[in-house]
Design an enzyme around this catalytic site. Structure first.
Site, short mmCIF file in Angstrom:
data_model
loop_
_atom_site.label_atom_id
_atom_site.label_comp_id
_atom_site.label_asym_id
_atom_site.label_seq_id
_atom_site.Cartn_x
_atom_site.Cartn_y
_atom_site.Cartn_z
CG HIS A 175 -2.09 -0.99 1.04
ND1 HIS A 175 -3.08 -0.88 0.10
CD2 HIS A 175 -2.34 -2.15 1.71
CE1 HIS A 175 -3.91 -1.90 0.19
NE2 HIS A 175 -3.49 -2.69 1.16
CG ASP A 180 0.87 -1.15 -3.72
OD1 ASP A 180 1.64 -1.85 -3.04
OD2 ASP A 180 -0.20 -0.71 -3.30
#
Length: 593
Positions: A175, A180
């Site tokens: 996150h 990511d």
């Protein structure tokens, strides 16, 4: 000579030429962290992007963003991004231009994200707030691809963390934007590797994937192997040699191959794949020739898996009859009777709308009686309403006459001379200047709108749009079909695409190559072109769709007239001058294709 303008002509839809190889595509894999899920209310807190091409990382971008608002505690718990971390970060107005520049570095760039609508939604909203235009990059969504290619039995869900682990990504999603994005790169490469054996090798095919190819598609992939990589028409046939589907492409082999890959998602076409036993290629010298041949073959063979252009004879026209007291009629065919026609229309309903539009402006009779030329008025035995002898009997004037919407030529109230003036006005609106019809409807639309009677106003709008669409089409077709011989050229690569058109029909086409004597080339092309006699009606020697394809090609600014016999003209104050009004009906009055 008044040149015709282009019109949208729908023939057979296709994916086109699938031309950007995946190996040559620059993928910018992007991830955002935000203060919430609503792009209109929440703000971006972090941007991470990785640029890859051919499986190699080219560059990375990572930056925190000062959102200008408080970061909710739940978001801090999820991402680890605190208020103090973004306090000294640049605002979005400084970050956004850098992100757009990162995306714009390569013309063959595609934006990639996991659950792409979320990320692109925030970027579009940020651009709007900053007064910047969103460039509209092609977008690849790895979440959608994973759902199409990886069934739940193979992975427990399609979250980024699950997929990163499935494909052995070296970076674990956390996150945080850059982590990511890096994990999404591994997922993208894993999905592309899975799609390779399914025949997906271009960006366009990748973006079209919704589900894996069926067994029937995979089993017939070999049918494309021996096809030429040239422009033309392809015909799918069954075991009996009957035509199943007809299409066109600038690259026959590449286009046919796409039908047997995961990029083909149309249910009917996947169903057809189970019946296909062969593919017949028809190589064409020019793009226009391919479009025309496709249209002709579909109309001739009526392949069951083609949806459009299969039944060009099922159209409607609006005709002004040629008897002493002309009236409007919706008919199925154009006859050699000298009558004015508008259309064709894809449905009789649209033709009826056009007819009603003309009747609103011109008081023509709507009854089916055949009045004799009146010698005088007559009266019934009781001295009541005027009548006229019809076939030995007497007929009373219709309700429209009683309402003042018809001059009642049936009982002699309106003279033949006065009625003829109305018929001439209708013919002029159909074949020349439709200003009378436009004025009558726009005035009535204004009155109804002022009275808040919007539904009635919309009805007038749709009828006017239908009339103008058919009149414009018939006028353009008639102008071209009146030309006995026309030659035009358009540059195509290093050569000149040259076409001979006779009475609205493509009679010949070829490409003038460098080093060829232009005079000898033209003389040979004209001498071998199809002989096309004159005819009657707006499109006597070709399907209306074919003539419109030719009109579009001729209207291209790059096209040059080489020679012409006769005149190619269109009325100065024609329906073409009101073309924008045909869009009022939002496609409801679209002519037949």
């Amino acid at each position: 000579m008044v040149r015709q303008s282009a019109a949208s002509t729908g023939v057979q839809t296709s994916l086109g030429d699938l031309g950007t190889p995946l190996a040559a595509t620059t993928f910018v894999v992007l991830d955002l962290e935000t203060t919430g899920t609503s792009a209109s209310k929440a703000r971006i807190t972090e941007v991470g992007a990785v640029k890859v091409r051919g499986g190699e990382v080219l560059d990375e971008l990572s930056t925190l963003v000062d959102p200008g608002v408080l970061i909710p505690a739940s978001i801090t718990l999820l991402t680890g991004i605190t208020q103090s971390m973004v306090a000294t970060a640049p605002p979005i107005e400084d970050v956004l231009p850098k992100v757009l520049a990162f995306l714009d570095a390569d013309p063959d760039t595609a934006l990639v994200a996991h659950n792409a609508p979320f990320d692109t939604g925030f970027l579009k909203a940020a651009c709007e707030r900053q007064g910047l235009e969103w460039p509209g990059y092609p977008v690849v969504d790895t979440l959608r691809l994973a759902r199409a290619l990886l069934p739940r039995g193979e992975v427990r869900n399609h979250k980024l963390g699950t997929l990163a682990a499935f494909y052995g990504a070296p970076t674990t999603p956390s996150h945080r934007a850059l982590d990511d994005a890096r994990a999404t790169v591994s997922v993208l490469h894993g999905l592309i590797e899975r799609l390779g054996p399914m025949g997906v090798h271009s960006l366009e095919e990748l973006r079209a994937v919704n589900k894996p190819p069926s067994r029937a598609q995979i089993a017939r992939r070999h049918l494309a192997e021996d096809l030429p990589e040239e422009p033309g028409v392809y015909v799918f046939t069954d075991a009996r040699g009957a035509s199943l589907y007809v299409g066109k492409s600038n690259n026959l082999r590449r286009r046919v191959r796409s039908y047997f890959t995961a990029a083909e998602n149309r249910r009917r076409i996947r169903e057809m794949a189970g019946l296909v036993e062969g593919v017949t290629p028809i190589v064409c010298t020019t793009e226009l020739e391919a479009s025309v041949r496709e249209l002709r073959i579909i109309a001739e063979r009526k392949p069951p898996f083609n949806r459009r252009s299969r039944n060009p004879e099922r159209v409607s026209w609006v005709k002004l009859t040629t008897d002493a007291y002309p009236r409007l009629s919706v008919v199925r065919a154009v006859r050699d009777d000298g009558a004015p026609y508008i259309g064709p229309y894809a449905s009789a309903k649209d033709a009826e709308r056009a007819k009603e539009a003309l009747l609103h402006a011109v008081p023509l009779r709507q009854c089916t009686h055949t009045p004799s030329v009146p010698k005088g008025k007559g009266r019934a035995a009781d001295g009541s309403a005027s009548v006229i002898a019809l076939g030995g009997g007497w007929a009373e004037p219709c309700v429209l006459a009683q309402l003042g919407r018809c001059g009642a030529p049936c009982d002699g109230t309106e003279s033949l001379q006065d009625y003829t003036a109305h018929a001439d006005a209708a013919a002029e609106a159909m074949t020349g200047d439709p200003a009378r019809v436009v004025a009558a409807h726009t005035a009535r639309i204004g009155e109804l709108a002022a009275a808040l009677r919007y539904e009635e106003a919309a009805g007038h709008r749709d009828r006017l749009a239908a009339f103008l669409a058919g009149a414009r089409r018939a006028q353009r077709l008639s102008a071209l079909s009146a030309v006995p011989h026309l030659v035009a050229s358009r540059r195509a690569g290093t050569g000149w695409e040259t076409c001979v058109v006779r009475h609205g029909r493509l009679a010949a086409s070829a490409v003038l190559r460098p080093g060829t004597d232009p005079a000898a080339f033209l003389a040979s092309l004209v001498a071998t072109a199809e002989r096309v006699p004159a005819g009657h009606g707006p499109s006597p020697r070709a399907l209306p769709g074919e003539s419109e394809l030719i009109l579009d090609w001729l209207a291209d600014p790059a096209t040059r007239l080489v020679e012409i016999e006769g005149e190619w003209t269109c009325p100065l104050r024609s329906a073409e001058a009101h073309a924008e009004l045909t869009h009022w009906a939002h496609g409801r009055a679209a002519p037949a294709q």
